[in-house]
Design a protein around this motif. Structure first.
Motif, PDB file in Angstrom:
ATOM      1  N   THR A 276       0.913  -1.678   0.080  1.00  0.00           N
ATOM      2  CA  THR A 276      -0.143   0.347  -0.252  1.00  0.00           C
ATOM      3  C   THR A 276       0.718   1.051   0.125  1.00  0.00           C
ATOM      4  OG1 THR A 276      -1.271  -1.206   0.862  1.00  0.00           O
ATOM      5  CG2 THR A 276      -1.733   1.296   1.289  1.00  0.00           C
ATOM      6  N   SER A 277       2.439   1.786   0.851  1.00  0.00           N
ATOM      7  CA  SER A 277       3.160   2.614   0.884  1.00  0.00           C
ATOM      8  C   SER A 277       3.612   2.993  -0.631  1.00  0.00           C
ATOM      9  CB  SER A 277       4.086   1.916   2.229  1.00  0.00           C
ATOM     10  OG  SER A 277       3.229   1.908   3.464  1.00  0.00           O
ATOM     11  N   TRP A 278       3.956   1.736  -1.376  1.00  0.00           N
ATOM     12  CA  TRP A 278       4.872   1.964  -2.238  1.00  0.00           C
ATOM     13  C   TRP A 278       3.774   2.236  -3.645  1.00  0.00           C
ATOM     14  CZ3 TRP A 278       3.857   0.404  -7.401  1.00  0.00           C
ATOM     15  CH2 TRP A 278       4.626  -0.056  -8.088  1.00  0.00           C
ATOM     16  N   LEU A 279       2.485   1.851  -3.258  1.00  0.00           N
ATOM     17  CA  LEU A 279       1.715   2.370  -3.977  1.00  0.00           C
ATOM     18  C   LEU A 279       1.463   3.388  -4.426  1.00  0.00           C
ATOM     19  CD1 LEU A 279      -0.671   1.197  -6.351  1.00  0.00           C
ATOM     20  CD2 LEU A 279      -2.236   0.838  -4.592  1.00  0.00           C
ATOM     21  N   PHE A 280       1.135   4.633  -3.130  1.00  0.00           N
ATOM     22  CA  PHE A 280       0.899   5.794  -2.885  1.00  0.00           C
ATOM     23  C   PHE A 280       1.986   6.865  -3.011  1.00  0.00           C
ATOM     24  CE2 PHE A 280      -3.090   4.179  -0.987  1.00  0.00           C
ATOM     25  CZ  PHE A 280      -3.473   5.364  -1.732  1.00  0.00           C
ATOM     26  N   ALA A 281       3.264   5.971  -2.942  1.00  0.00           N
ATOM     27  CA  ALA A 281       4.381   6.613  -3.181  1.00  0.00           C
ATOM     28  C   ALA A 281       4.500   7.351  -4.344  1.00  0.00           C
ATOM     29  CB  ALA A 281       5.597   5.541  -2.403  1.00  0.00           C
ATOM     30  N   HIS A 282       4.224   5.994  -5.560  1.00  0.00           N
ATOM     31  CA  HIS A 282       4.630   5.748  -6.881  1.00  0.00           C
ATOM     32  C   HIS A 282       3.717   6.358  -7.490  1.00  0.00           C
ATOM     33  CE1 HIS A 282       7.812   3.313  -4.855  1.00  0.00           C
ATOM     34  NE2 HIS A 282       8.873   4.127  -6.147  1.00  0.00           N
ATOM     35  N   SER A 283       3.093   6.145  -6.760  1.00  0.00           N
ATOM     36  CA  SER A 283       1.319   6.195  -7.967  1.00  0.00           C
ATOM     37  C   SER A 283       0.566   7.808  -7.590  1.00  0.00           C
ATOM     38  CB  SER A 283       0.906   5.039  -8.695  1.00  0.00           C
ATOM     39  OG  SER A 283       0.020   4.712  -7.540  1.00  0.00           O
ATOM     40  N   GLY A 284       0.101   7.892  -6.194  1.00  0.00           N
ATOM     41  CA  GLY A 284      -0.561   9.019  -5.708  1.00  0.00           C
ATOM     42  C   GLY A 284      -2.107   8.801  -6.546  1.00  0.00           C
ATOM     43  N   PRO A 285      -2.124  10.216  -6.884  1.00  0.00           N
ATOM     44  CA  PRO A 285      -3.065  10.886  -7.134  1.00  0.00           C
ATOM     45  C   PRO A 285      -3.637  10.029  -8.392  1.00  0.00           C
ATOM     46  CG  PRO A 285      -1.147  12.586  -7.226  1.00  0.00           C
ATOM     47  CD  PRO A 285      -0.573  11.525  -6.876  1.00  0.00           C
ATOM     48  N   LEU A 286      -2.700   9.219  -9.280  1.00  0.00           N
ATOM     49  CA  LEU A 286      -3.268   8.216 -10.063  1.00  0.00           C
ATOM     50  C   LEU A 286      -3.771   7.083  -9.907  1.00  0.00           C
ATOM     51  CD1 LEU A 286      -3.854   7.726 -13.201  1.00  0.00           C
ATOM     52  CD2 LEU A 286      -1.553   6.366 -13.246  1.00  0.00           C
ATOM     53  N   THR A 287      -3.374   7.024  -8.597  1.00  0.00           N
ATOM     54  CA  THR A 287      -4.307   5.463  -7.975  1.00  0.00           C
ATOM     55  C   THR A 287      -5.796   6.031  -7.827  1.00  0.00           C
ATOM     56  OG1 THR A 287      -2.031   4.728  -7.349  1.00  0.00           O
ATOM     57  CG2 THR A 287      -4.563   4.228  -5.612  1.00  0.00           C
ATOM     58  N   GLY A 288      -6.120   7.390  -7.067  1.00  0.00           N
ATOM     59  CA  GLY A 288      -6.979   7.678  -6.377  1.00  0.00           C
ATOM     60  C   GLY A 288      -8.318   7.993  -7.510  1.00  0.00           C
ATOM     61  N   ILE A 289      -7.172   8.692  -8.530  1.00  0.00           N
ATOM     62  CA  ILE A 289      -8.289   8.811  -9.330  1.00  0.00           C
ATOM     63  C   ILE A 289      -8.770   7.883  -9.946  1.00  0.00           C
ATOM     64  CG2 ILE A 289      -8.939   9.678 -11.839  1.00  0.00           C
ATOM     65  CD1 ILE A 289      -5.919  11.602 -11.339  1.00  0.00           C
ATOM     66  N   ILE A 290      -8.819   6.472 -10.410  1.00  0.00           N
ATOM     67  CA  ILE A 290      -8.777   5.265 -10.387  1.00  0.00           C
ATOM     68  C   ILE A 290      -9.410   4.839  -9.784  1.00  0.00           C
ATOM     69  CG2 ILE A 290      -7.989   2.634 -11.313  1.00  0.00           C
ATOM     70  CD1 ILE A 290      -5.092   3.963 -12.988  1.00  0.00           C
ATOM     71  N   LEU A 291      -9.235   4.584  -8.575  1.00  0.00           N
ATOM     72  CA  LEU A 291      -9.770   4.535  -7.221  1.00  0.00           C
ATOM     73  C   LEU A 291     -11.646   5.054  -7.717  1.00  0.00           C
ATOM     74  CD1 LEU A 291      -7.768   2.441  -4.991  1.00  0.00           C
ATOM     75  CD2 LEU A 291      -9.067   1.250  -6.941  1.00  0.00           C
ATOM     76  N   GLY A 292     -11.174   6.005  -6.954  1.00  0.00           N
ATOM     77  CA  GLY A 292     -12.269   6.931  -7.088  1.00  0.00           C
ATOM     78  C   GLY A 292     -13.399   6.194  -8.154  1.00  0.00           C
ATOM     79  N   GLY A 293     -12.930   6.690  -9.391  1.00  0.00           N
ATOM     80  CA  GLY A 293     -13.845   6.315 -10.790  1.00  0.00           C
ATOM     81  C   GLY A 293     -14.198   5.087 -10.746  1.00  0.00           C
ATOM     82  N   LEU A 294     -13.488   3.945  -9.908  1.00  0.00           N
ATOM     83  CA  LEU A 294     -14.906   2.844 -10.493  1.00  0.00           C
ATOM     84  C   LEU A 294     -14.659   1.968  -8.711  1.00  0.00           C
ATOM     85  CD1 LEU A 294     -11.521   1.290 -12.966  1.00  0.00           C
ATOM     86  CD2 LEU A 294     -13.233   2.307 -13.464  1.00  0.00           C
ATOM     87  N   MET A 295     -15.064   2.539  -7.857  1.00  0.00           N
ATOM     88  CA  MET A 295     -15.035   2.665  -6.769  1.00  0.00           C
ATOM     89  C   MET A 295     -16.964   1.698  -6.843  1.00  0.00           C
ATOM     90  SD  MET A 295     -14.084   0.990  -3.714  1.00  0.00           S
ATOM     91  CE  MET A 295     -12.253   1.427  -3.533  1.00  0.00           C
ATOM     92  N   PRO A 296     -17.875   2.951  -7.557  1.00  0.00           N
ATOM     93  CA  PRO A 296     -19.253   2.135  -7.079  1.00  0.00           C
ATOM     94  C   PRO A 296     -19.120   0.567  -8.355  1.00  0.00           C
ATOM     95  CG  PRO A 296     -18.665   4.525  -7.947  1.00  0.00           C
ATOM     96  CD  PRO A 296     -17.105   3.843  -7.907  1.00  0.00           C
ATOM     97  N   LEU A 297     -18.842   0.397  -9.193  1.00  0.00           N
ATOM     98  CA  LEU A 297     -18.382  -0.785  -9.895  1.00  0.00           C
ATOM     99  C   LEU A 297     -18.146  -1.735  -8.908  1.00  0.00           C
ATOM    100  CD1 LEU A 297     -17.002   0.979 -13.181  1.00  0.00           C
ATOM    101  CD2 LEU A 297     -19.626   0.287 -12.510  1.00  0.00           C
ATOM    102  N   ILE A 298     -16.514  -0.948  -8.034  1.00  0.00           N
ATOM    103  CA  ILE A 298     -16.085  -2.475  -7.851  1.00  0.00           C
ATOM    104  C   ILE A 298     -16.833  -2.840  -6.731  1.00  0.00           C
ATOM    105  CG2 ILE A 298     -14.383  -2.634  -5.683  1.00  0.00           C
ATOM    106  CD1 ILE A 298     -12.556  -0.315  -6.996  1.00  0.00           C
ATOM    107  N   VAL A 299     -17.812  -1.616  -6.004  1.00  0.00           N
ATOM    108  CA  VAL A 299     -18.571  -2.521  -4.565  1.00  0.00           C
ATOM    109  C   VAL A 299     -19.874  -3.600  -5.519  1.00  0.00           C
ATOM    110  CG1 VAL A 299     -20.769  -1.434  -3.152  1.00  0.00           C
ATOM    111  CG2 VAL A 299     -18.720  -0.364  -3.189  1.00  0.00           C
ATOM    112  N   MET A 300     -20.158  -3.147  -6.873  1.00  0.00           N
ATOM    113  CA  MET A 300     -21.331  -3.525  -6.494  1.00  0.00           C
ATOM    114  C   MET A 300     -20.661  -5.481  -6.705  1.00  0.00           C
ATOM    115  SD  MET A 300     -22.579  -0.591  -9.541  1.00  0.00           S
ATOM    116  CE  MET A 300     -23.478  -1.918 -11.086  1.00  0.00           C
ATOM    117  N   THR A 301     -19.724  -5.336  -7.556  1.00  0.00           N
ATOM    118  CA  THR A 301     -18.873  -6.686  -7.735  1.00  0.00           C
ATOM    119  C   THR A 301     -18.972  -7.207  -6.902  1.00  0.00           C
ATOM    120  OG1 THR A 301     -17.195  -5.708  -8.097  1.00  0.00           O
ATOM    121  CG2 THR A 301     -18.945  -5.931 -10.365  1.00  0.00           C
TER     122      THR A 301
END
Length: 645
Positions: A276-301
């Motif tokens: 988790t720490s590596w993910l946020f250290a190396h991709s930061g905002p991109l991770t948030g954009i992707i997960l923030g945009g896809l989280m409703p679909l992730i929750v639905m599945t």
């Protein structure tokens, strides 16, 4: 429909209790493992009053209830206990691959949510009270409340042992004993004393590890326990099972857990934190954009359950989470923004009411009513909520937003974003992220256009083009002959088609002597005076009811249209005489399949009017129900009715 009635309907439509191998619930959904998926009547369950949606995900059958899910589940549990039906689990289908993993995680973590969410909220309230100076950290009140707030996490292995035992179908009390060995003072005190030399068992090292607040070791331990217990139990004679089985099982399982599985699970947790720490250290905002945009679909599945072990591991080891809880907070607020815009923009009173209530739920962290009741139904607001979630997610990961406790991600969880020492910068980041997500989703929804599915117009001509004068004259001129269905325009994919189940003369419902049908109390439709003693299926669907007197059949189409075919008026008085039913309730049929044969001469000889109403019984679900033609003789299997959304 009250909770008891709803639960009975759900059990019945899920294939009955004998088809259910396991049932539990999360915050908004009933979750079932079933033996045979083809016995689950999905569309009928979706149509139940009180059900927001239903779906199969990851080999689970999920029924979305919303805020009342606990009350409905309680009734389901009571009914299943009262029935006394024994359901052996050996023939239950097993999930495979990623579905098996997600089903296991969901089944283990969902039951313990009330404990960790409740104590997590108390932890946030305590942080708020300390920040406001209402309570002091060295006070007795704080110490007592703090012990409550931390208990569920400190003794997390016990909670996970119980739910894992239920999921892996092994004795719960043996599993709790297994958890007790992980937290026994011998190992815990050695860890607290910084003892470097491991304890030896048969010359093998028992690692000194702090298992309080741990997640993975106990789950793996109970999984191993389930296999060892089944293996040992086969060889122990019945009269002494209660004495020897549990002893032998624990003597085998506990050393393996302490020597191999426990340390392995502990290292897995450490690497989850590092990942988790590596993910946020190396991709930061991109991770948030992707997960923030896809989280409703992730929750639905149901894929969000894959984050649970890492989230609890981060909270227990680091004291905060930077992934699932902050992202879910932002995406929940984006759903709230979208439905708030729908509430302000829609002209349909029913949709406005749903948007208001589901918007409040979304602000409190429960988004299923908003998701299934509003945004997915209208589509464009759903897209707007994804955009809002991506915008807010990018911001909170850029600033490293942290959540210091586990709670339902809504406005009430905001105290959990106050730093452990009363620091407020993280709290302000949370508010800004909420503002971005809510505002973007709100504005985009207002700018987009969508169709109003429930808006009612004063006349049918607003939904379809009216007949031209030439078409009307043609219909009148050939009123005693079969007529070609009128060309219908501008309905596109919003129409549902019902074909004629009989050959005969069309009769408007208003002309029938039976006021129940004439005043459309049972729904809209049209009647047919039969010229042939056969009734066929008006679409592809399922037979939902066959009257005991055989004179009436109800069906549901694959698209959810409910149809009643009632042969004759007051024909119930014949008590089945002159009728020969060819289908049974629950049977799937194709358009044109024979449903019923009847003796026209015998029925008319008994003084019964043979005119047959064909009624859409769930008329309120549609904008309108439109007869394609209202006069003339219609052949069997010709287009009869259109349901317009």
């Amino acid at each position: 429909m009250n909770h008891r009635e709803l639960s009975k309907e759900i059990i019945q439509l899920t294939g009955g209790q004998e088809n259910i191998t396991q049932a539990w619930h999360c915050i908004t959904r009933l979750r079932f493992n079933v033996r045979e998926q083809n016995k689950v009547q999905l569309e009928q369950i979706k149509a139940l009053d009180g059900v927001l949606g239903a779906q199969f995900q990851n080999d689970q059958f999920q029924v979305v209830i919303g805020n009342q899910v606990a009350a409905v589940y309680e009734q389901i549990e009571n009914q299943m206990k009262q029935s006394g039906i024994s359901r052996p689990e050996t023939d239950a289908p097993r999930s495979k691959g990623i579905n098996a993993v997600l089903d296991t995680i969901s089944g283990i973590f969902t039951p313990i949510l009330p404990a960790i969410v409740g104590t997590g909220m108390l932890k946030g309230i305590l942080a708020l009270l300390v920040t406001l100076g209402v309570i002091q950290e060295n006070s007795g009140e704080y110490q007592v409340l703090s012990s409550i707030a931390n208990a569920a996490f400190y003794f997390l292995p016990f909670l996970l042992a119980l739910s894992s035992a239920r999921k892996f179908k092994v004795n719960e009390y043996i599993a709790l004993t297994l958890a007790g060995t992980l937290l026994y003072p011998t190992i815990l005190n050695a860890y607290l004393a910084n003892q470097l030399e491991p304890i030896r068992f048969l010359s093998l090292p028992v690692s000194i590890v702090n298992y309080t607040q741990s997640v993975i070791p106990i789950i793996l331990g109970v999984w191993l326990l389930s296999y060892v217990h089944r293996w040992v139990d086969r060889f122990i004679p019945g009269p002494v099972k209660v004495i020897f089985t549990s002893m032998i099982v624990l003597v085998i399982t506990v050393p393996i857990l302490l020597i191999a599985i426990g340390p392995l699970g502990n290292y897995m947790g450490i690497y989850l934190e590092m990942g988790t720490s590596w993910l946020f250290a190396h991709s930061g905002p991109l991770t948030g954009i992707i997960l923030g945009g896809l989280m409703p679909l992730i929750v639905m599945t149901g894929m969000h359950y894959a984050f649970f072990p890492g989230t609890l591991q981060n909270l227990s080891k680091l004291g905060y989470d930077v992934l699932l809880l902050p992202i879910n907070l932002i995406t929940n607020m984006s759903q709230a923004g979208a439905v708030t815009a729908v509430f302000l923009k829609t002209k349909d009173k029913r949709m406005r009411s749903i948007a208001l209530s589901s918007g409040i739920s979304a602000l409190l962290g429960i988004t299923e009513p908003a998701l299934y009741g509003v945004t997915l139904k209208l589509k464009k607001p759903f897209y707007a909520s994804l955009i809002g979630g991506a915008a807010g997610g990018g911001f909170i990961t850029a600033v490293g937003l942290k959540c210091f406790g586990f709670a339902v991600p809504g406005l009430l969880s905001l105290p959990l974003y106050i730093g452990p020492n009363g620091g407020m910068s993280n709290f302000w980041y949370a508010l800004i992220g909420i503002g971005i997500s809510f505002s973007v989703s709100f504005v985009v929804t207002l700018l987009l256009k969508w169709d109003e599915p429930n808006a009612r117009n004063s006349s049918v001509s607003d939904s379809i083009q009216t007949l031209t004068e030439k078409e009307q004259d043609t219909a009148t001129a050939f009123s005693q002959e079969p007529v070609t269905p009128v060309t219908v325009h501008s309905i596109e994919d919003k129409k549902g088609e019902v074909f004629s189940p009989l050959t005969g003369e069309l009769v408007p419902l208003a002309e029938l002597p039976d006021q129940t049908f004439a005043e459309e109390m049972t729904g809209k439709g049209i009647a047919i005076r039969p010229q042939d003693g056969r009734v066929t299926a008006p679409f592809d669907g399922t037979v939902t009811l066959v009257a005991k007197s055989k004179h009436a059949i109800m069906l549901t189409s694959s698209s959810g249209i409910d149809i009643l075919i009632h042969v004759g008026l007051n024909s119930v008085s014949l008590k089945g005489k002159y009728f020969d039913v060819k289908v049974v309730a629950g049977q799937e049929v194709k358009k044109g399949d024979l449903l019923l044969e009847f003796d026209m001469d015998g029925i008319q000889g008994a003084g019964i009017d043979l005119v047959t109403p064909v009624i859409v019984t769930n008329t309120p679900d549609y904008l309108d129900v439109v007869p394609v033609q209202v006069k003339g003789v219609i052949p069997m299997n010709e287009l009869l009715l259109l349901t317009v959304r």
